[in-house]
Design a protein around this motif. Structure first.
Motif, PDB file in Angstrom:
ATOM      1  N   LYS A   1      35.546  42.581  33.852  1.00  0.00           N
ATOM      2  CA  LYS A   1      35.375  43.706  33.528  1.00  0.00           C
ATOM      3  C   LYS A   1      34.303  44.378  34.022  1.00  0.00           C
ATOM      4  O   LYS A   1      33.705  45.577  33.590  1.00  0.00           O
ATOM      5  CB  LYS A   1      35.785  44.035  31.943  1.00  0.00           C
ATOM      6  CG  LYS A   1      36.606  43.554  31.496  1.00  0.00           C
ATOM      7  CD  LYS A   1      36.784  43.736  29.694  1.00  0.00           C
ATOM      8  CE  LYS A   1      37.994  43.204  29.159  1.00  0.00           C
ATOM      9  NZ  LYS A   1      38.105  43.325  27.694  1.00  0.00           N
ATOM     10  N   GLY A   2      33.720  43.626  35.097  1.00  0.00           N
ATOM     11  CA  GLY A   2      32.473  44.403  35.647  1.00  0.00           C
ATOM     12  C   GLY A   2      32.709  45.249  36.857  1.00  0.00           C
ATOM     13  O   GLY A   2      34.024  45.713  37.082  1.00  0.00           O
ATOM     14  N   TYR A   3      31.536  45.214  37.380  1.00  0.00           N
ATOM     15  CA  TYR A   3      31.939  45.979  38.961  1.00  0.00           C
ATOM     16  C   TYR A   3      31.199  45.325  40.144  1.00  0.00           C
ATOM     17  O   TYR A   3      30.345  44.753  39.757  1.00  0.00           O
ATOM     18  CB  TYR A   3      31.590  47.664  38.405  1.00  0.00           C
ATOM     19  CG  TYR A   3      30.245  47.790  38.110  1.00  0.00           C
ATOM     20  CD1 TYR A   3      28.963  48.101  38.997  1.00  0.00           C
ATOM     21  CD2 TYR A   3      29.622  47.761  36.758  1.00  0.00           C
ATOM     22  CE1 TYR A   3      27.682  48.231  38.868  1.00  0.00           C
ATOM     23  CE2 TYR A   3      28.383  47.956  36.366  1.00  0.00           C
ATOM     24  CZ  TYR A   3      27.453  48.212  37.343  1.00  0.00           C
ATOM     25  OH  TYR A   3      26.071  48.288  36.992  1.00  0.00           O
ATOM     26  N   PRO A   4      31.396  45.865  41.126  1.00  0.00           N
ATOM     27  CA  PRO A   4      32.484  47.049  41.711  1.00  0.00           C
ATOM     28  C   PRO A   4      33.869  46.617  41.681  1.00  0.00           C
ATOM     29  O   PRO A   4      34.617  47.321  42.032  1.00  0.00           O
ATOM     30  CB  PRO A   4      31.863  47.511  43.087  1.00  0.00           C
ATOM     31  CG  PRO A   4      31.124  46.034  43.677  1.00  0.00           C
ATOM     32  CD  PRO A   4      30.567  45.493  42.495  1.00  0.00           C
ATOM     33  N   ALA A   5      33.948  45.125  41.698  1.00  0.00           N
ATOM     34  CA  ALA A   5      35.384  44.579  42.222  1.00  0.00           C
ATOM     35  C   ALA A   5      36.405  44.061  41.284  1.00  0.00           C
ATOM     36  O   ALA A   5      37.606  43.728  41.421  1.00  0.00           O
ATOM     37  CB  ALA A   5      35.277  43.779  43.391  1.00  0.00           C
ATOM     38  N   GLY A   6      35.683  44.079  39.952  1.00  0.00           N
ATOM     39  CA  GLY A   6      36.516  43.356  38.901  1.00  0.00           C
ATOM     40  C   GLY A   6      36.625  42.017  39.112  1.00  0.00           C
ATOM     41  O   GLY A   6      37.843  41.655  38.644  1.00  0.00           O
ATOM     42  N   LEU A   7      35.860  41.085  39.729  1.00  0.00           N
ATOM     43  CA  LEU A   7      36.244  39.695  40.147  1.00  0.00           C
ATOM     44  C   LEU A   7      35.968  39.100  38.620  1.00  0.00           C
ATOM     45  O   LEU A   7      35.227  39.672  37.546  1.00  0.00           O
ATOM     46  CB  LEU A   7      35.160  39.463  40.843  1.00  0.00           C
ATOM     47  CG  LEU A   7      35.133  39.800  42.250  1.00  0.00           C
ATOM     48  CD1 LEU A   7      34.222  39.063  43.476  1.00  0.00           C
ATOM     49  CD2 LEU A   7      36.618  39.947  42.912  1.00  0.00           C
ATOM     50  N   LYS A   8      36.577  37.806  38.590  1.00  0.00           N
ATOM     51  CA  LYS A   8      36.228  37.210  37.204  1.00  0.00           C
ATOM     52  C   LYS A   8      36.170  35.830  37.323  1.00  0.00           C
ATOM     53  O   LYS A   8      36.417  35.173  38.660  1.00  0.00           O
ATOM     54  CB  LYS A   8      37.325  37.468  36.287  1.00  0.00           C
ATOM     55  CG  LYS A   8      38.830  36.779  36.853  1.00  0.00           C
ATOM     56  CD  LYS A   8      39.759  37.032  35.817  1.00  0.00           C
ATOM     57  CE  LYS A   8      41.152  36.527  36.300  1.00  0.00           C
ATOM     58  NZ  LYS A   8      42.459  36.458  35.296  1.00  0.00           N
ATOM     59  N   GLU A   9      35.495  34.947  36.566  1.00  0.00           N
ATOM     60  CA  GLU A   9      35.112  33.657  36.611  1.00  0.00           C
ATOM     61  C   GLU A   9      34.466  33.129  37.962  1.00  0.00           C
ATOM     62  O   GLU A   9      33.738  33.823  38.506  1.00  0.00           O
ATOM     63  CB  GLU A   9      36.300  32.792  36.121  1.00  0.00           C
ATOM     64  CG  GLU A   9      36.883  33.247  34.726  1.00  0.00           C
ATOM     65  CD  GLU A   9      37.793  32.544  34.200  1.00  0.00           C
ATOM     66  OE1 GLU A   9      38.444  31.547  34.789  1.00  0.00           O
ATOM     67  OE2 GLU A   9      38.339  32.650  32.647  1.00  0.00           O
TER      68      GLU A   9
END
Length: 233
Positions: A148-156
């Motif tokens: 849920k972050g930015y700028p790319a919405g990457l996770k883990e």
């Protein structure tokens, strides 16, 4: 341009007649020195923009290297971590002072502009040979572990490990540091928030690693952040 500057870059002439192995070593030393100079110059630029930002970045580099070593990062990753920690806020030179130093909550438009600083930093550093990887790490230092972050919405593990480290130490330092318009949070509250957001905003492994030494050295940490344990409680 002054002729005195030419020998620094005219390495082909200055190293004629020198054995190849020694030439390679000297060239590597010159590249390393140039890399260090670029990092220091950018960090000075951050100081000119906002002294708190520059000092904050130096502190992050020290903490980040501790975490990176504990997590077993290789030499190349540690080098990128040092650059990313020092220069993660370099993109803030593109953010107006009226936003950076606003002593109140940002409105939606101001916050949207503030969120551009990782992209600004990436755009600057990716142009420099040898800084491409660190530029990507800086680009993603506001991603969240849950995507849920930015700028790319990457996770883990989609988020680079260096970015995940910078995210944790950046957040902690921001929480405990005092500013003209607010007092830093007490240590216990900052730790509670890190743990509470472990697995959502932050990588749990990085949080655990950072807290393992930060809690043991809290007097030093608070002194660096501009407050003290006694005044925080």
């Amino acid at each position: 341009m002054s002729h005195e500057l030419i020998p620094v870059f005219d390495v082909g002439f200055s190293l004629r007649g020198v054995p190849e192995s020694l030439r390679i070593k000297q060239l590597e030393e010159q590249v390393s020195a140039l890399r260090t100079s670029v990092i220091c110059a950018f960090n000075q630029l951050l100081d000119l923009k906002d002294l708190n930002t520059g000092v904050h970045s130096t502190r992050l580099a020290e903490w980040g290297m501790r975490v990176g070593q504990e997590l077993g990062l290789n030499e190349a990753e540690l080098q990128n971590l040092e650059v990313a920690a020092l220069l993660h806020d370099i993109g803030k030179v593109g953010v107006p002072d009226s936003i950076l130093k606003k002593p109140a909550k940002l409105d939606d438009e101001e916050y949207a502009l503030m969120k551009k600083h990782p992209e600004y930093g990436w755009a600057v550093l990716r142009m420099l040979p040898g800084f491409e990887r660190a530029a990507l790490d800086i680009l993603h230092h506001h991603e969240s572990f849950d995507g849920k972050g930015y700028p790319a919405g990457l996770k883990e593990t989609e988020i680079p490990i260096v970015s995940r480290i910078v995210t944790v130490i950046d957040a902690f330092d921001a929480m405990v540091s005092s500013r003209p318009y607010r007092k830093g949070l007490p240590h216990e509250e900052a730790v509670r928030r890190l743990i509470q957001s472990s697995g959502t905003q932050f990588d749990p492994v990085v949080v655990q690693c950072f807290l393992s030494f930060a809690q043991a050295e809290m007097d030093t940490v608070f002194a660096a952040a501009g407050t003290s344990v006694s005044s925080a409680f």
